[in-house]
Design an enzyme around this catalytic site. Structure first.
Site, PDB file in Angstrom:
ATOM      1  N   ASP A 188      29.035   3.014  43.840  1.00 57.96           N
ATOM      2  CA  ASP A 188      30.483   3.194  43.799  1.00 57.96           C
ATOM      3  C   ASP A 188      31.098   2.106  44.689  1.00 57.96           C
ATOM      4  O   ASP A 188      30.852   2.068  45.904  1.00 57.96           O
ATOM      5  CB  ASP A 188      30.833   4.604  44.300  1.00 57.96           C
ATOM      6  CG  ASP A 188      32.316   4.927  44.127  1.00 57.96           C
ATOM      7  OD1 ASP A 188      33.135   3.986  44.155  1.00 57.96           O
ATOM      8  OD2 ASP A 188      32.643   6.127  43.986  1.00 57.96           O
ATOM      9  N   PHE A 230      31.932  10.200  49.227  1.00 58.06           N
ATOM     10  CA  PHE A 230      33.267  10.646  48.816  1.00 58.06           C
ATOM     11  C   PHE A 230      33.115  11.891  47.929  1.00 58.06           C
ATOM     12  O   PHE A 230      32.302  11.894  47.000  1.00 58.06           O
ATOM     13  CB  PHE A 230      33.958   9.506  48.061  1.00 58.06           C
ATOM     14  CG  PHE A 230      35.412   9.765  47.800  1.00 58.06           C
ATOM     15  CD1 PHE A 230      36.339   9.616  48.812  1.00 58.06           C
ATOM     16  CD2 PHE A 230      35.847  10.158  46.547  1.00 58.06           C
ATOM     17  CE1 PHE A 230      37.692   9.857  48.576  1.00 58.06           C
ATOM     18  CE2 PHE A 230      37.194  10.394  46.299  1.00 58.06           C
ATOM     19  CZ  PHE A 230      38.116  10.248  47.329  1.00 58.06           C
ATOM     20  N   ARG A 246      42.245   6.074  59.917  1.00 61.11           N
ATOM     21  CA  ARG A 246      41.667   4.989  59.143  1.00 61.11           C
ATOM     22  C   ARG A 246      42.683   3.861  59.010  1.00 61.11           C
ATOM     23  O   ARG A 246      43.836   4.102  58.661  1.00 61.11           O
ATOM     24  CB  ARG A 246      41.361   5.580  57.768  1.00 61.11           C
ATOM     25  CG  ARG A 246      40.286   4.949  56.995  1.00 61.11           C
ATOM     26  CD  ARG A 246      39.913   5.815  55.823  1.00 61.11           C
ATOM     27  NE  ARG A 246      40.997   5.957  54.848  1.00 61.11           N
ATOM     28  CZ  ARG A 246      40.816   6.012  53.527  1.00 61.11           C
ATOM     29  NH1 ARG A 246      39.594   5.930  53.020  1.00 61.11           N
ATOM     30  NH2 ARG A 246      41.815   6.153  52.708  1.00 61.11           N
ATOM     31  N   TYR A 263      43.123   0.718  41.996  1.00 62.93           N
ATOM     32  CA  TYR A 263      44.361   0.778  42.795  1.00 62.93           C
ATOM     33  C   TYR A 263      44.158   0.515  44.275  1.00 62.93           C
ATOM     34  O   TYR A 263      45.117   0.550  45.027  1.00 62.93           O
ATOM     35  CB  TYR A 263      45.063   2.124  42.586  1.00 62.93           C
ATOM     36  CG  TYR A 263      44.183   3.346  42.803  1.00 62.93           C
ATOM     37  CD1 TYR A 263      43.906   3.796  44.082  1.00 62.93           C
ATOM     38  CD2 TYR A 263      43.617   4.021  41.731  1.00 62.93           C
ATOM     39  CE1 TYR A 263      43.088   4.904  44.281  1.00 62.93           C
ATOM     40  CE2 TYR A 263      42.805   5.123  41.915  1.00 62.93           C
ATOM     41  CZ  TYR A 263      42.548   5.560  43.197  1.00 62.93           C
ATOM     42  OH  TYR A 263      41.734   6.640  43.391  1.00 62.93           O
ATOM     43  N   LYS A 264      42.923   0.272  44.700  1.00 67.76           N
ATOM     44  CA  LYS A 264      42.686   0.002  46.126  1.00 67.76           C
ATOM     45  C   LYS A 264      42.799  -1.495  46.374  1.00 67.76           C
ATOM     46  O   LYS A 264      43.877  -2.065  46.245  1.00 67.76           O
ATOM     47  CB  LYS A 264      41.350   0.615  46.538  1.00 67.76           C
ATOM     48  CG  LYS A 264      41.417   2.149  46.513  1.00 67.76           C
ATOM     49  CD  LYS A 264      40.096   2.833  46.760  1.00 67.76           C
ATOM     50  CE  LYS A 264      40.288   4.351  46.721  1.00 67.76           C
ATOM     51  NZ  LYS A 264      39.031   5.082  46.587  1.00 67.76           N
TER      52      LYS A 264
END
Ligand SMILES: *Cc1c(COP(=O)(O)O)cnc(C)c1O
Length: 412
Positions: free
Chosen positions: A197, A126, A371, A222-223
């Site tokens: 991560d 990422f 995705r 928040y995921k």
């Protein structure tokens, strides 16, 4: 064998996690396949936010830091996240954003290996992780370099020059999962420090940080933890390192005695030194609701359903959309799969816009990846069937060719 919608409905009928769906607010007419980017709103969150605002803030005012233990929130929610990620008590704290925690963990890791100058990461990691590593190297000005390698070359790239290995466990584009135990072992054998991560892992796949002997980890609120937009992130440091770790951002809340207002910095004992400044109380309160919900769900059931949903999604796209040029880039092998399914397609952006216009919300990641996040607490097997049926319709009718679906928004 052809999979039918009835098969999917039958699987929903005996789903051990079915009752969790009602614990979230899900708008009608939407099939939500983006809980890996912004988890949905837990039903209990608005009332909790109102309570914190109106009662705690509104009536207790500054006294709420003690009376309602606002000051303890980063530790308290951190302890709960530790249970989710298989980390020992006292090793995890909620603070700052994931990007800032990447910086803190990486800088602390490099400081543990001052004689080494190489950081290893994965080429497709990422971007924030890569950017933070680049910025930190420039800031340190001591000749650190970032070695970016393909998945299969990670272990071989960790040699005696490597100070730190910074990897994302589940890849944000493809959903492929790395072997945390094996890579951590290889890194330690070479004398390197490892930072994982967990942005696409925490709350989605089983984790055992203690067993894997992980040095540092960071993750997103928040995921899959459903903490709400911009929820604070978490930082984990192995207890064996805690007293030796020097955090690069030495703010007052990482001090051993913040309210002594001493002029000299002295790091707090334990994971408290992972804090920098005043915590975002409202966001933390919302995150706690999401984490409590995640802790209620049995981990084995979450993993089993996640694999069932992602396997079903990939199988249905092959069955229903086989002629439309989708290339599945998510590993078929279960031990290498996170909780999403991704496909490459040259028209990926427009196809995703056409899907979103029909209530099927996934997302697009440049250059050409569609995705679909599969969150086991909210998604039903029949939803997967319906989403793929709508995808098929979008392709058959060439709906994605409409000009409005080619307009690029700021957030994809
Ligand atoms: C989502 C994500 C982040 C997010 O970082 P923020 O600081 O919250 O914007 C970081 N790393 C990975 C791997 C991610 O998927």
């Amino acid at each position: 064998m052809t999979i039918t919608r009835e098969d999917c409905a039958a699987r929903d009928h005996c789903d051990r996690l079915a009752m969790f769906r009602d614990r979230f607010v899900l708008p009608p007419g939407v099939i939500y396949l983006d809980g890996n980017s912004l988890g949905p709103l837990p039903r209990a969150t608005p009332a909790r936010l109102l309570e914190v605002a109106e009662i705690e803030w509104g009536t207790a005012l500054i006294r709420a830091w003690n009376r309602h233990d606002w000051i303890g929130l980063p530790r308290r929610v951190g302890e709960k996240i530790a249970r989710l990620i298989g980390a020992p008590p006292g090793s995890t704290i909620v603070a700052d954003s994931t990007s800032v925690n990447v910086f803190k963990a990486l800088a602390a890791a490099l400081a543990l290996r001052p004689e080494r100058r190489v950081m290893v990461s994965e080429a497709g990691n990422f971007p924030t992780d890569l950017y933070v590593a680049q910025g930190l190297a420039a800031l340190l000005g001591r000749g650190h370099t970032l070695r970016r390698v393909e998945d299969d070359d990670i272990a071989a790239a960790i040699d005696a020059d490597v100070a730190a290995v910074l990897l994302t466990h589940v890849d944000y584009r493809s959903g492929r999962m790395l072997d945390m135990a094996a890579i951590t072992r290889a890194a330690h054998a070479a004398g390197a420090v490892v930072i994982w991560d967990l942005a696409h892992s925490a709350g989605a796949v089983p984790l055992d940080l203690a067993k894997c002997d992980v040095d540092f980890a960071i993750g997103c609120g928040y995921k899959y933890l459903n903490g709400g937009p911009g929820a604070p992130a978490f930082l984990h440091v192995a207890p064996r390192l805690l007293d030796a770790v020097a955090m690069p951002l030495t703010g007052w809340l990482g001090h051993a005695d913040p309210f002594a207002f001493d002029g000299d910095f002295r790091a707090a004992p334990g994971i408290a030194r992972g804090q920098v400044g005043t915590p975002a109380v409202l966001s933390l309160a919302a995150l706690e609701v999401g984490v409590d919900l995640a802790l209620e769900a049995p981990e084995d059931a979450v993993r089993a359903k996640s694999l069932a949903l992602t396997g079903l999604f990939a199988g249905l796209v092959a069955q229903e959309c086989g002629d439309f040029g989708f290339e599945c880039i998510t590993p078929a092998e279960e031990v290498r799969r996170g909780s999403q399914v991704s496909f490459r397609h040259p028209e990926g952006y427009a196809i995703m816009q056409a899907l979103i216009a029909r209530g099927v919300i996934g997302d697009f990641r440049a250059p050409d990846v569609l995705r679909f996040g599969c969150t086991p607490l909210t998604l039903r097997h029949a939803d997967v069937w319906d989403a793929v049926a709508i995808l098929r319709e979008v392709m058959q009718m060439h709906a994605y060719r409409a000009p409005e679906f080619r307009v690029r928004h700021a957030v994809t």
